[in-house]
Design an enzyme around this catalytic site. Structure first.
Site, short mmCIF file in Angstrom:
data_model
loop_
_atom_site.label_atom_id
_atom_site.label_comp_id
_atom_site.label_asym_id
_atom_site.label_seq_id
_atom_site.Cartn_x
_atom_site.Cartn_y
_atom_site.Cartn_z
N ASP A 1 -0.80 6.11 -5.78
CA ASP A 1 -1.88 7.06 -6.03
C ASP A 1 -1.39 8.13 -7.00
O ASP A 1 -0.24 8.57 -6.90
CB ASP A 1 -2.26 7.75 -4.71
CG ASP A 1 -2.62 6.73 -3.63
OD1 ASP A 1 -3.70 6.14 -3.73
OD2 ASP A 1 -1.80 6.54 -2.71
N GLU B 1 0.91 -0.67 -4.93
CA GLU B 1 -0.19 0.28 -5.12
C GLU B 1 0.34 1.70 -4.97
O GLU B 1 1.10 1.99 -4.03
CB GLU B 1 -1.29 0.03 -4.08
CG GLU B 1 -2.54 0.86 -4.31
CD GLU B 1 -2.72 2.06 -3.39
OE1 GLU B 1 -3.72 2.76 -3.54
OE2 GLU B 1 -1.84 2.29 -2.51
N ASP C 1 0.58 -1.90 4.59
CA ASP C 1 1.79 -1.07 4.67
C ASP C 1 3.02 -1.93 5.01
O ASP C 1 4.14 -1.45 4.90
CB ASP C 1 1.62 -0.01 5.77
CG ASP C 1 0.42 0.90 5.54
OD1 ASP C 1 0.01 1.06 4.38
OD2 ASP C 1 -0.10 1.46 6.53
N LYS D 1 -6.47 9.33 -8.26
CA LYS D 1 -6.95 10.24 -7.22
C LYS D 1 -7.44 11.55 -7.84
O LYS D 1 -8.46 12.08 -7.45
CB LYS D 1 -5.83 10.57 -6.22
CG LYS D 1 -5.50 9.47 -5.26
CD LYS D 1 -6.56 9.32 -4.19
CE LYS D 1 -6.04 8.49 -3.03
NZ LYS D 1 -7.08 7.61 -2.47
N GLU E 1 -3.96 3.92 -8.54
CA GLU E 1 -5.24 4.48 -8.06
C GLU E 1 -5.38 5.92 -8.54
O GLU E 1 -4.53 6.77 -8.24
CB GLU E 1 -5.33 4.41 -6.53
CG GLU E 1 -6.73 4.88 -6.10
CD GLU E 1 -6.94 5.01 -4.61
OE1 GLU E 1 -6.21 4.40 -3.82
OE2 GLU E 1 -7.87 5.77 -4.26
N HIS F 1 0.83 -1.20 0.00
CA HIS F 1 0.00 0.00 0.00
C HIS F 1 0.88 1.26 0.00
O HIS F 1 1.58 1.51 0.98
CB HIS F 1 -0.88 -0.05 1.26
CG HIS F 1 -1.83 1.08 1.40
ND1 HIS F 1 -1.82 1.91 2.50
CD2 HIS F 1 -2.83 1.51 0.59
CE1 HIS F 1 -2.78 2.80 2.36
NE2 HIS F 1 -3.41 2.58 1.22
N ARG F 2 0.83 2.00 -1.09
CA ARG F 2 1.73 3.16 -1.30
C ARG F 2 3.19 2.70 -1.23
O ARG F 2 4.05 3.41 -0.69
CB ARG F 2 1.45 4.27 -0.29
CG ARG F 2 -0.03 4.61 -0.13
CD ARG F 2 -0.29 5.69 0.90
NE ARG F 2 -1.70 5.74 1.28
CZ ARG F 2 -2.21 6.45 2.26
NH1 ARG F 2 -1.44 7.25 2.96
NH2 ARG F 2 -3.50 6.42 2.54
N HIS G 1 -0.34 10.74 -2.43
CA HIS G 1 -1.68 10.37 -1.95
C HIS G 1 -2.60 11.56 -1.70
O HIS G 1 -3.74 11.58 -2.16
CB HIS G 1 -1.56 9.55 -0.67
CG HIS G 1 -2.89 9.16 -0.10
ND1 HIS G 1 -3.60 9.98 0.77
CD2 HIS G 1 -3.68 8.08 -0.32
CE1 HIS G 1 -4.74 9.39 1.08
NE2 HIS G 1 -4.82 8.24 0.43
O1 G3P Z 1 -6.87 1.41 -3.01
C1 G3P Z 1 -6.94 1.04 -1.69
C2 G3P Z 1 -6.55 2.18 -0.79
O2 G3P Z 1 -5.30 2.66 -1.19
C3 G3P Z 1 -7.56 3.27 -0.82
O3 G3P Z 1 -7.38 4.20 0.19
O4 G3P Z 1 -6.78 6.41 1.03
O5 G3P Z 1 -5.09 4.63 1.03
O6 G3P Z 1 -5.79 5.67 -1.10
P1 G3P Z 1 -6.20 5.27 0.28
CA CA Z 2 -4.46 4.39 -2.53
#
Ligand code: G3P
Ligand code: CA
Length: 233
Positions: free
Chosen positions: A38, A36, A222, A104, A102, A9-10, A50
């Site tokens: 953003d 992943e 994470d 945004k 993702e 995640h990120r 993000h």
């Molecule tokens: O895509 C899953 C998750 O990354 C969405 O929430 O706020 O971390 O971008 P956020």
């Molecule tokens: Ca995200």
């Protein structure tokens, strides 16, 4: 038990500054299947960050989309890392993991689809190595309309929880629910629609085991090692 896919995640943002190349490198080191990130579009360049604002994750201030590309690229995103472009992320990952982009910001779908097309046509990527996802249904639908080969995933959080209308309208690969929305019925219903279920953001081993027991297909974390080095198998 089926393999539980690990989405960093990120990047491995529990270890390195989020959405930076060092977080991505750490995620790959830890064996993540997917990275992943953003994205926003600034001056028609895709920028990996993000928040709408710069303040939390960089030494800059103000809105991402209210600043110049030159300014954004001059900032420190943590430990001396720059804010990467999506192109830098693709080059850096170089098919060592999949990439979940993702959307945004507004006006990102067309630029992301063009980039994917280029990396598929020229740099040996396959369409199944990229997932484009978003909370923003209009932008996500636009990506699918621009190129039906692009895999899309619908992200579900506090708002817009019902997703059935969208997946009827657009062929969707996956649904990405926030962890508190997930139960056995949710997973069954998504699977009946042919959707993969990738859950965010799961940072505790007991939650990872619970999600796996419910049959989800992957989780965003994470801390990729919690999935890739699981003890409960
Ligand atoms: O895509 C899953 C998750 O990354 C969405 O929430 O706020 O971390 O971008 P956020
Ligand atoms: Ca995200």
């Amino acid at each position: 038990m089926k393999k539980l896919l690990c989405f960093a995640h990120r990047g491995a943002s529990g270890h390195e500054p989020e959405n930076t190349l060092s977080a991505i490198e750490k995620a790959i080191d830890l064996g993540a299947d997917w990275i992943e990130v953003d994205v926003y579009a600034v001056e028609r360049e895709l920028i990996v960050i993000h928040d709408e604002r710069l303040d939390r994750t960089t030494n800059g201030t103000g809105f991402v989309m209210g600043n110049t590309l030159e300014y954004l690229r001059s900032l420190d995103a943590g430990k001396g890392q720059r804010i990467p472009t999506l192109r830098e992320v693709f080059d850096y990952v170089d098919r060592r993991a999949g990439i979940n982009v993702e959307l945004k910001g507004s006006e990102t779908a067309g630029l992301v689809v063009s980039l994917i097309n280029e990396y598929v046509a020229t740099w040996g990527w396959r369409n199944d190595q990229v997932i484009v996802s978003s909370f923003h249904r209009r932008e996500l639908g636009r990506a699918k309309k621009l190129d039906p080969h692009v895999r899309i995933g619908i992200v579900i959080g506090g708002f817009h929880r019902p997703y059935k209308k969208f997946v009827t309208q657009f062929t969707t690969y996956s649904v990405h629910p926030r962890i508190d929305l997930v139960n056995a019925d949710f997973v069954r219903s998504a699977h009946e629609r042919g959707l993969k279920v990738f859950v965010y953001t799961v940072n505790r081993s007991e939650d990872i085991a619970r999600m796996a027991a419910m049959g989800v297909d992957g989780i965003f974390t994470d801390f990729p090692e919690l999935v890739t080095k699981r003890q409960d198998l």
